[in-house]
Design a protein around this motif. Sequence first.
Motif, PDB file in Angstrom:
ATOM      1  N   LYS A 140      54.929  42.191  44.313  1.00 43.45           N
ATOM      2  CA  LYS A 140      56.061  43.039  44.609  1.00 43.45           C
ATOM      3  C   LYS A 140      56.169  44.158  43.583  1.00 43.45           C
ATOM      4  CE  LYS A 140      58.925  39.519  46.818  1.00 43.45           C
ATOM      5  NZ  LYS A 140      60.215  38.807  46.786  1.00 43.45           N
ATOM      6  N   HIS A 141      56.723  45.246  44.017  1.00 39.59           N
ATOM      7  CA  HIS A 141      57.050  46.372  43.154  1.00 39.59           C
ATOM      8  C   HIS A 141      55.786  46.970  42.524  1.00 39.59           C
ATOM      9  CE1 HIS A 141      61.028  44.955  43.972  1.00 39.59           C
ATOM     10  NE2 HIS A 141      60.801  43.814  43.340  1.00 39.59           N
ATOM     11  N   ASN A 142      55.947  47.650  41.396  1.00 36.73           N
ATOM     12  CA  ASN A 142      54.849  48.376  40.767  1.00 36.73           C
ATOM     13  C   ASN A 142      54.176  47.507  39.705  1.00 36.73           C
ATOM     14  OD1 ASN A 142      53.162  50.466  40.206  1.00 36.73           O
ATOM     15  ND2 ASN A 142      54.551  51.469  38.773  1.00 36.73           N
ATOM     16  N   ASN A 143      53.626  46.379  40.115  1.00 37.71           N
ATOM     17  CA  ASN A 143      52.958  45.475  39.191  1.00 37.71           C
ATOM     18  C   ASN A 143      51.435  45.501  39.410  1.00 37.71           C
ATOM     19  OD1 ASN A 143      55.362  44.553  38.031  1.00 37.71           O
ATOM     20  ND2 ASN A 143      55.693  43.137  39.743  1.00 37.71           N
ATOM     21  N   GLN A 144      50.738  44.901  38.458  1.00 38.75           N
ATOM     22  CA  GLN A 144      49.273  44.891  38.527  1.00 38.75           C
ATOM     23  C   GLN A 144      48.800  44.013  39.684  1.00 38.75           C
ATOM     24  OE1 GLN A 144      47.436  43.460  34.984  1.00 38.75           O
ATOM     25  NE2 GLN A 144      45.347  43.820  35.683  1.00 38.75           N
ATOM     26  N   VAL A 145      47.766  44.486  40.364  1.00 33.32           N
ATOM     27  CA  VAL A 145      47.178  43.708  41.448  1.00 33.32           C
ATOM     28  C   VAL A 145      46.420  42.535  40.838  1.00 33.32           C
ATOM     29  CG1 VAL A 145      45.542  43.746  43.366  1.00 33.32           C
ATOM     30  CG2 VAL A 145      46.988  45.735  42.904  1.00 33.32           C
ATOM     31  N   PRO A 146      46.672  41.306  41.251  1.00 29.24           N
ATOM     32  CA  PRO A 146      45.959  40.154  40.654  1.00 29.24           C
ATOM     33  C   PRO A 146      44.462  40.224  40.922  1.00 29.24           C
ATOM     34  CG  PRO A 146      47.200  39.484  42.579  1.00 29.24           C
ATOM     35  CD  PRO A 146      47.620  40.885  42.286  1.00 29.24           C
ATOM     36  N   ASN A 147      43.701  40.100  39.857  1.00 34.49           N
ATOM     37  CA  ASN A 147      42.245  40.193  39.951  1.00 34.49           C
ATOM     38  C   ASN A 147      41.630  39.139  39.032  1.00 34.49           C
ATOM     39  OD1 ASN A 147      39.751  41.133  40.708  1.00 34.49           O
ATOM     40  ND2 ASN A 147      39.711  42.769  39.179  1.00 34.49           N
ATOM     41  N   ALA A 148      42.051  37.910  39.191  1.00 32.92           N
ATOM     42  CA  ALA A 148      41.601  36.826  38.314  1.00 32.92           C
ATOM     43  C   ALA A 148      40.277  36.267  38.826  1.00 32.92           C
ATOM     44  CB  ALA A 148      42.656  35.733  38.253  1.00 32.92           C
ATOM     45  N   HIS A 149      39.308  36.132  37.925  1.00 32.56           N
ATOM     46  CA  HIS A 149      37.993  35.589  38.271  1.00 32.56           C
ATOM     47  C   HIS A 149      37.952  34.118  37.846  1.00 32.56           C
ATOM     48  CE1 HIS A 149      36.475  39.621  39.113  1.00 32.56           C
ATOM     49  NE2 HIS A 149      37.164  39.999  38.058  1.00 32.56           N
ATOM     50  N   PHE A 150      38.155  33.234  38.780  1.00 32.81           N
ATOM     51  CA  PHE A 150      38.175  31.816  38.465  1.00 32.81           C
ATOM     52  C   PHE A 150      36.907  31.095  38.915  1.00 32.81           C
ATOM     53  CE2 PHE A 150      42.849  32.631  38.858  1.00 32.81           C
ATOM     54  CZ  PHE A 150      43.103  32.492  37.500  1.00 32.81           C
ATOM     55  N   HIS A 151      35.868  31.838  39.264  1.00 34.94           N
ATOM     56  CA  HIS A 151      34.652  31.204  39.759  1.00 34.94           C
ATOM     57  C   HIS A 151      33.695  30.816  38.633  1.00 34.94           C
ATOM     58  CE1 HIS A 151      35.605  31.824  43.955  1.00 34.94           C
ATOM     59  NE2 HIS A 151      35.952  33.079  43.673  1.00 34.94           N
ATOM     60  N   LYS A 152      33.852  31.429  37.461  1.00 34.18           N
ATOM     61  CA  LYS A 152      32.975  31.100  36.340  1.00 34.18           C
ATOM     62  C   LYS A 152      33.471  29.828  35.653  1.00 34.18           C
ATOM     63  CE  LYS A 152      31.562  35.812  35.250  1.00 34.18           C
ATOM     64  NZ  LYS A 152      32.350  36.528  36.276  1.00 34.18           N
ATOM     65  N   LYS A 153      32.532  28.971  35.297  1.00 31.28           N
ATOM     66  CA  LYS A 153      32.887  27.739  34.591  1.00 31.28           C
ATOM     67  C   LYS A 153      32.762  28.010  33.087  1.00 31.28           C
ATOM     68  CE  LYS A 153      31.323  24.875  38.405  1.00 31.28           C
ATOM     69  NZ  LYS A 153      30.410  23.823  38.866  1.00 31.28           N
ATOM     70  N   TRP A 154      33.864  28.446  32.501  1.00 30.01           N
ATOM     71  CA  TRP A 154      33.812  28.902  31.120  1.00 30.01           C
ATOM     72  C   TRP A 154      33.747  27.753  30.134  1.00 30.01           C
ATOM     73  CZ3 TRP A 154      32.935  33.679  29.508  1.00 30.01           C
ATOM     74  CH2 TRP A 154      33.111  34.711  30.413  1.00 30.01           C
ATOM     75  N   ALA A 155      34.322  26.640  30.416  1.00 28.00           N
ATOM     76  CA  ALA A 155      34.387  25.556  29.437  1.00 28.00           C
ATOM     77  C   ALA A 155      34.159  24.219  30.137  1.00 28.00           C
ATOM     78  CB  ALA A 155      35.745  25.548  28.736  1.00 28.00           C
TER      79      ALA A 155
END
Length: 203
Positions: free
Chosen positions: A3-18
């Motif tokens: 909503k409103h003037n917020n950042q578009v979610p662009n989370a990369h959760f496909h990498k297995k970091w830990a």
Amino acid sequence: MVKHNNQVPNAHFHKKWATSSRGPLKVRTWFSQPAQKKARRLKRAAKAAAIAPRPLARLRPAVQCQTARYASKTRLGRGFTLEELKGAGIAPALAKTIGISVDYRRKNKSEESLVNNVDRLKLYKEKLVLFPRKGTKPALPEHSAPTTGPLMPLEKKVEEVEFVDLTEELTSAPAYAKLRQVRNDKKLVGIRKKIEEAKKADK
């Protein structure tokens, strides 16, 4: 959607970091690159000092780069051909022992490259100093400093550019039409030859 003037979610959760329930770490890191680079440089310097005055690198031929984009440029190749070694009077088995790289697969496709590399080998032979493998160790020359760079690097050629004054004949000539005519003449060589042969056969 947000909503409103917020950042578009662009989370990369496909990498297995830990290490987690999703599996072990899958992303490789390379934080030791600067230290490894320094270690390789120090190893090269130590090896060059140990084998001095013998150079660290081998003598390599001058070859043309691949593809139409880089064909006008010259670089150091993998090794000299058997024909080039024969022209310089060096046996392939001997070449490997005196610091000359040999490539059994490469072929000479032009007389110019053959002559240039033969001259390169002959110049190397003139500068070459061989020490006896047995007997007392000879005194090293004064200029026996360790060398780590390429052996006999290629000189950059500066091409001379010729300038001419523009004349009426040059500016009025139909350059594009002339290029098309030459291109068409080259393209239609076979067809025109076939037509001429057919006319001679009819006669």
